[in-house]
Design an enzyme around this catalytic site. Structure first.
Site, PDB file in Angstrom:
ATOM      1  N   ASP A  43       0.846  -1.199   0.000  1.00 31.33           N
ATOM      2  CA  ASP A  43       0.000   0.000   0.000  1.00 31.33           C
ATOM      3  C   ASP A  43       0.877   1.243   0.000  1.00 31.33           C
ATOM      4  OD1 ASP A  43      -2.985   1.070   0.838  1.00 31.33           O
ATOM      5  OD2 ASP A  43      -1.394   2.279   1.746  1.00 31.33           O
ATOM      6  N   TYR A  48       2.950   9.879  -0.133  1.00 30.77           N
ATOM      7  CA  TYR A  48       4.010   9.258   0.665  1.00 30.77           C
ATOM      8  C   TYR A  48       5.405   9.543   0.107  1.00 30.77           C
ATOM      9  CZ  TYR A  48       0.218   6.390   2.641  1.00 30.77           C
ATOM     10  OH  TYR A  48      -0.927   5.941   3.246  1.00 30.77           O
ATOM     11  N   LYS A  73      -2.921   6.030  -4.157  1.00 31.19           N
ATOM     12  CA  LYS A  73      -3.988   6.975  -3.836  1.00 31.19           C
ATOM     13  C   LYS A  73      -3.713   8.336  -4.480  1.00 31.19           C
ATOM     14  CE  LYS A  73      -3.830   4.819   0.743  1.00 31.19           C
ATOM     15  NZ  LYS A  73      -2.402   4.422   0.706  1.00 31.19           N
ATOM     16  N   HIS A 106      -7.605   9.646  -1.702  1.00 26.45           N
ATOM     17  CA  HIS A 106      -6.889   9.589  -0.420  1.00 26.45           C
ATOM     18  C   HIS A 106      -7.654  10.310   0.689  1.00 26.45           C
ATOM     19  CE1 HIS A 106      -2.545   9.306   1.332  1.00 26.45           C
ATOM     20  NE2 HIS A 106      -3.457   9.024   2.238  1.00 26.45           N
TER      21      HIS A 106
END
Length: 257
Positions: A43, A48, A73, A106
């Site tokens: 994931d 990120y 996302k 997200h």
């Protein structure tokens, strides 16, 4: 490892590796070690800033694409129709993939209608670049609205979910709409590791407090994606399948945490 069938018809491993806050060389190494241990569900997200390292890790070990379930996302700043394509293209480029298994919103946006975002998701799905779609950090009201405007099935709602943040009302609503819950921060960012109730239950099974917290989620068919920065924790987190909590222990965790 157990799989769950999503509303799209595709299967997702119930347990995966969360990669929030994993960066650089550490991220690359942890992904490779996780796959060597048996993780097949990774994931990540544009926000990120680690997708390039994940892509490198997957190339380094030459894993078959079909053996990996990959989630990414789209951040709330890019939920406009054209912006979705721009950010998604960056995601695929960094991951060096032709498609992702699951694409999520997200966070919901107050300024972009869900219908506009899902129209873009539909085009990515039609092009074969996305296998399933879902949402993250959505309330019951937002889930309801998303379901009303998306022509594709909403497959999962990823939220913070752990024994100290039991989202049972949201879970029940989502399950009623055939939406699987996914738990991020399932260990409350490490805060559960020393919990006395979890530790006491763990002693009954020869398990740690963290393993009990993860088992509590898995036993409810909640997809669980703990992050880990070390191989021992990767191995410990994965040990949640060959045992189970009793009904009494589940009740204790549901009512006393």
């Amino acid at each position: 490892m157990k799989n769950i069938t999503l509303a799209s018809g595709h299967e997702i491993p119930i347990f995966g590796l969360g990669t929030w806050q994993l960066k650089g060389r550490q991220c690359r190494q942890i992904v490779k070690e996780a796959i060597a241990l048996g993780y097949t569900h990774i994931d990540t997200a544009w926000m990120y800033q680690n997708q390039r390292e994940i892509g490198k890790a997957l190339r380094d070990i030459s894993v078959d694409r079909e053996e990996i379930f990959l989630t990414t996302k789209i951040w709330r700043s890019h939920l406009g129709h054209a912006d979705v394509f721009t950010q998604f293209e960056e995601c695929l480029g960094d991951l060096q993939m032709d498609y992702v298994d699951l694409l999520l919103i997200h966070h919901p946006s107050d300024s972009v209608p869900f219908a506009e975002t899902f129209e873009a998701f539909q085009k990515l799905y039609d092009a074969g670049q996305v296998k399933s779609i879902g949402i993250s950090n959505f309330s019951i009201a937002q889930v309801e609205e998303a379901c009303e405007v998306s022509e594709l099935p909403i497959c999962t709602n990823q939220v913070e979910y752990h024994v100290r943040r039991n989202r049972s009302e949201l879970r029940d609503y989502c399950h009623g709409r055939d939406i699987v819950m996914t738990a991020h921060r399932p260990l409350a960012v490490g805060d559960l590791a020393g919990d006395a109730v979890l530790r006491g239950i763990g002693e009954n099974h020869g398990k740690t407090a963290a393993q009990v917290a993860l088992r509590w989620l898995v036993q409810q068919d909640i997809i669980t994606i703990p992050k880990s920065g070390s191989v021992p924790h990767l191995r410990e987190n994965l040990d949640v399948f060959a045992w189970q909590l009793t009904d009494e222990e589940m009740h204790t965790l549901n009512t006393e945490m």
